[in-house]
Design a protein around this motif. Sequence first.
Motif, PDB file in Angstrom:
ATOM      1  N   ASN A 194       4.240   6.971  -8.144  1.00 37.12           N
ATOM      2  CA  ASN A 194       2.914   6.914  -8.744  1.00 37.12           C
ATOM      3  C   ASN A 194       2.548   5.443  -8.906  1.00 37.12           C
ATOM      4  O   ASN A 194       2.903   4.811  -9.900  1.00 37.12           O
ATOM      5  CB  ASN A 194       2.896   7.626 -10.100  1.00 37.12           C
ATOM      6  CG  ASN A 194       1.490   7.768 -10.662  1.00 37.12           C
ATOM      7  OD1 ASN A 194       0.679   6.841 -10.592  1.00 37.12           O
ATOM      8  ND2 ASN A 194       1.209   8.928 -11.243  1.00 37.12           N
ATOM      9  N   PRO A 195       1.854   4.841  -7.919  1.00 31.98           N
ATOM     10  CA  PRO A 195       1.599   3.400  -7.932  1.00 31.98           C
ATOM     11  C   PRO A 195       0.889   2.906  -9.184  1.00 31.98           C
ATOM     12  O   PRO A 195       1.194   1.822  -9.684  1.00 31.98           O
ATOM     13  CB  PRO A 195       0.732   3.182  -6.683  1.00 31.98           C
ATOM     14  CG  PRO A 195       1.021   4.354  -5.803  1.00 31.98           C
ATOM     15  CD  PRO A 195       1.303   5.495  -6.718  1.00 31.98           C
ATOM     16  N   LYS A 242      11.187  -3.098  -1.445  1.00 28.48           N
ATOM     17  CA  LYS A 242      10.405  -2.151  -2.227  1.00 28.48           C
ATOM     18  C   LYS A 242       9.858  -2.893  -3.439  1.00 28.48           C
ATOM     19  O   LYS A 242      10.308  -4.009  -3.743  1.00 28.48           O
ATOM     20  CB  LYS A 242      11.285  -0.976  -2.688  1.00 28.48           C
ATOM     21  CG  LYS A 242      11.880  -0.147  -1.574  1.00 28.48           C
ATOM     22  CD  LYS A 242      12.776   0.949  -2.155  1.00 28.48           C
ATOM     23  CE  LYS A 242      13.426   1.784  -1.058  1.00 28.48           C
ATOM     24  NZ  LYS A 242      14.324   2.825  -1.632  1.00 28.48           N
ATOM     25  N   PRO A 243       8.913  -2.319  -4.152  1.00 22.88           N
ATOM     26  CA  PRO A 243       8.474  -2.957  -5.393  1.00 22.88           C
ATOM     27  C   PRO A 243       9.670  -3.185  -6.330  1.00 22.88           C
ATOM     28  O   PRO A 243      10.483  -2.289  -6.548  1.00 22.88           O
ATOM     29  CB  PRO A 243       7.498  -1.940  -5.988  1.00 22.88           C
ATOM     30  CG  PRO A 243       6.969  -1.203  -4.802  1.00 22.88           C
ATOM     31  CD  PRO A 243       8.116  -1.110  -3.845  1.00 22.88           C
ATOM     32  N   THR A 285       0.876  -1.181   0.000  1.00 20.02           N
ATOM     33  CA  THR A 285       0.000   0.000   0.000  1.00 20.02           C
ATOM     34  C   THR A 285       0.906   1.221   0.000  1.00 20.02           C
ATOM     35  O   THR A 285       1.989   1.210   0.610  1.00 20.02           O
ATOM     36  CB  THR A 285      -0.911   0.019   1.238  1.00 20.02           C
ATOM     37  OG1 THR A 285      -0.107  -0.042   2.431  1.00 20.02           O
ATOM     38  CG2 THR A 285      -1.868  -1.168   1.212  1.00 20.02           C
ATOM     39  N   TYR A 286       0.475   2.254  -0.697  1.00 19.52           N
ATOM     40  CA  TYR A 286       1.306   3.454  -0.815  1.00 19.52           C
ATOM     41  C   TYR A 286       0.805   4.534   0.135  1.00 19.52           C
ATOM     42  O   TYR A 286      -0.376   4.884   0.135  1.00 19.52           O
ATOM     43  CB  TYR A 286       1.292   3.968  -2.248  1.00 19.52           C
ATOM     44  CG  TYR A 286       2.208   5.153  -2.456  1.00 19.52           C
ATOM     45  CD1 TYR A 286       3.588   4.992  -2.468  1.00 19.52           C
ATOM     46  CD2 TYR A 286       1.679   6.433  -2.618  1.00 19.52           C
ATOM     47  CE1 TYR A 286       4.430   6.079  -2.654  1.00 19.52           C
ATOM     48  CE2 TYR A 286       2.503   7.523  -2.805  1.00 19.52           C
ATOM     49  CZ  TYR A 286       3.887   7.341  -2.812  1.00 19.52           C
ATOM     50  OH  TYR A 286       4.723   8.422  -2.995  1.00 19.52           O
ATOM     51  N   ASP A 287       1.717   5.042   0.948  1.00 22.51           N
ATOM     52  CA  ASP A 287       1.416   6.114   1.896  1.00 22.51           C
ATOM     53  C   ASP A 287       1.868   7.423   1.265  1.00 22.51           C
ATOM     54  O   ASP A 287       3.064   7.699   1.171  1.00 22.51           O
ATOM     55  CB  ASP A 287       2.133   5.869   3.222  1.00 22.51           C
ATOM     56  CG  ASP A 287       1.778   6.899   4.284  1.00 22.51           C
ATOM     57  OD1 ASP A 287       1.092   7.884   3.955  1.00 22.51           O
ATOM     58  OD2 ASP A 287       2.195   6.719   5.442  1.00 22.51           O
ATOM     59  N   SER A 288       0.923   8.219   0.818  1.00 20.57           N
ATOM     60  CA  SER A 288       1.265   9.467   0.130  1.00 20.57           C
ATOM     61  C   SER A 288       1.901  10.496   1.065  1.00 20.57           C
ATOM     62  O   SER A 288       2.699  11.332   0.626  1.00 20.57           O
ATOM     63  CB  SER A 288       0.015  10.061  -0.531  1.00 20.57           C
ATOM     64  OG  SER A 288      -0.996  10.274   0.440  1.00 20.57           O
ATOM     65  N   ARG A 327       4.399   0.399   1.925  1.00 17.79           N
ATOM     66  CA  ARG A 327       4.395  -0.485   3.077  1.00 17.79           C
ATOM     67  C   ARG A 327       3.779  -1.820   2.661  1.00 17.79           C
ATOM     68  O   ARG A 327       2.727  -1.870   2.012  1.00 17.79           O
ATOM     69  CB  ARG A 327       3.576   0.105   4.226  1.00 17.79           C
ATOM     70  CG  ARG A 327       4.005   1.507   4.647  1.00 17.79           C
ATOM     71  CD  ARG A 327       5.451   1.563   5.087  1.00 17.79           C
ATOM     72  NE  ARG A 327       5.716   0.697   6.235  1.00 17.79           N
ATOM     73  CZ  ARG A 327       6.922   0.529   6.766  1.00 17.79           C
ATOM     74  NH1 ARG A 327       7.989   1.120   6.202  1.00 17.79           N
ATOM     75  NH2 ARG A 327       7.078  -0.256   7.808  1.00 17.79           N
ATOM     76  N   LEU A 328       4.448  -2.906   3.037  1.00 19.71           N
ATOM     77  CA  LEU A 328       3.939  -4.224   2.699  1.00 19.71           C
ATOM     78  C   LEU A 328       2.586  -4.475   3.361  1.00 19.71           C
ATOM     79  O   LEU A 328       2.352  -4.077   4.501  1.00 19.71           O
ATOM     80  CB  LEU A 328       4.918  -5.304   3.153  1.00 19.71           C
ATOM     81  CG  LEU A 328       6.080  -5.634   2.207  1.00 19.71           C
ATOM     82  CD1 LEU A 328       7.036  -6.595   2.893  1.00 19.71           C
ATOM     83  CD2 LEU A 328       5.577  -6.246   0.905  1.00 19.71           C
ATOM     84  N   LYS A 329       1.710  -5.155   2.631  1.00 16.56           N
ATOM     85  CA  LYS A 329       0.412  -5.524   3.194  1.00 16.56           C
ATOM     86  C   LYS A 329       0.610  -6.588   4.276  1.00 16.56           C
ATOM     87  O   LYS A 329       1.589  -7.346   4.241  1.00 16.56           O
ATOM     88  CB  LYS A 329      -0.490  -6.043   2.084  1.00 16.56           C
ATOM     89  CG  LYS A 329      -0.857  -4.979   1.055  1.00 16.56           C
ATOM     90  CD  LYS A 329      -1.708  -5.556  -0.053  1.00 16.56           C
ATOM     91  CE  LYS A 329      -2.060  -4.486  -1.076  1.00 16.56           C
ATOM     92  NZ  LYS A 329      -2.868  -5.037  -2.204  1.00 16.56           N
ATOM     93  N   PRO A 330      -0.286  -6.654   5.245  1.00 14.69           N
ATOM     94  CA  PRO A 330      -0.161  -7.647   6.330  1.00 14.69           C
ATOM     95  C   PRO A 330      -0.110  -9.080   5.776  1.00 14.69           C
ATOM     96  O   PRO A 330      -0.794  -9.418   4.809  1.00 14.69           O
ATOM     97  CB  PRO A 330      -1.426  -7.424   7.158  1.00 14.69           C
ATOM     98  CG  PRO A 330      -1.836  -6.019   6.861  1.00 14.69           C
ATOM     99  CD  PRO A 330      -1.456  -5.769   5.428  1.00 14.69           C
ATOM    100  N   GLY A 331       0.730  -9.884   6.421  1.00 16.35           N
ATOM    101  CA  GLY A 331       0.822 -11.294   6.061  1.00 16.35           C
ATOM    102  C   GLY A 331       1.807 -11.625   4.970  1.00 16.35           C
ATOM    103  O   GLY A 331       1.982 -12.805   4.633  1.00 16.35           O
ATOM    104  N   ILE A 332       2.469 -10.609   4.388  1.00 21.06           N
ATOM    105  CA  ILE A 332       3.453 -10.867   3.339  1.00 21.06           C
ATOM    106  C   ILE A 332       4.841 -10.897   3.983  1.00 21.06           C
ATOM    107  O   ILE A 332       5.290  -9.892   4.543  1.00 21.06           O
ATOM    108  CB  ILE A 332       3.390  -9.798   2.240  1.00 21.06           C
ATOM    109  CG1 ILE A 332       2.019  -9.834   1.570  1.00 21.06           C
ATOM    110  CG2 ILE A 332       4.501 -10.022   1.205  1.00 21.06           C
ATOM    111  CD1 ILE A 332       1.824  -8.787   0.499  1.00 21.06           C
TER     112      ILE A 332
END
Length: 247
Positions: free
Chosen positions: A135-136, A39-40, A16-19, A25-30
Amino acid sequence: MYGYVLEGIYTTDHFTYDSESASYRLKPGIPYDESRYPKPGYWKFADLDGNGEITTEDRKVLGNANPKLYGGLNNTITWKGFDLNVFLNFSWGNKIYSANKMYYTKLNNQYRNTLTEANKRFTVINNQGEYIFHNPQQLAAANQGRTFVSVEGSSDLYFHSGYAEDGSFLKINTVSLGYTLPRRLTEKVKLSAVRFYATGYNLHTFTRYSGYDPEVNTFPNSGLTPGIDWGAYPSARSMVFGAHIAF
């Protein structure tokens, strides 16, 4: 060979991207390696012990450089004045540590050659030359079908399953075709035998190994390090033509 199991790369879907902080930030459980927050575009490894993070305990045996079976076949066929000799050699069930792939896909190495598989690398620059990391939506669109690590992510020194390749092969090692003139012809010029021949060496190799030659061992002086391909020069293909004349 002992290392991590490669699952691919982290994509924008894993974050998820925090503007406000301009960060992913990685999603929970990954799972991820806490010593190197991804990072991506970074490599993604399997969480084998299921504890929710990537640690050295997630490494496993990825393969053995010693083959399960190896050998050769040598066959000679003669018909009238012709003779054909074919030598095949093979190896099955071994892995090769492709150190070439590990080194020549580290995209942060300046002024060095890079293997073509890095063409599928994760990029943060679009076709117009614009930096789109923050820019996601554009980042995801630009990296559709990309399967290789990004420039920044390639600097990590993880040994993983992508570098331990199947080293099985079947090689047409030598083929020799000859023709011996009939005695009735050679006796006329007072020769006991005349044979013409052509021999080819290293004509073709059937293998799934991505390197130049699966029959490789860069460090032959130690039995502890077999099957490493690190700048080894491949076997040359050659042809020899000749004649054997006996008086």
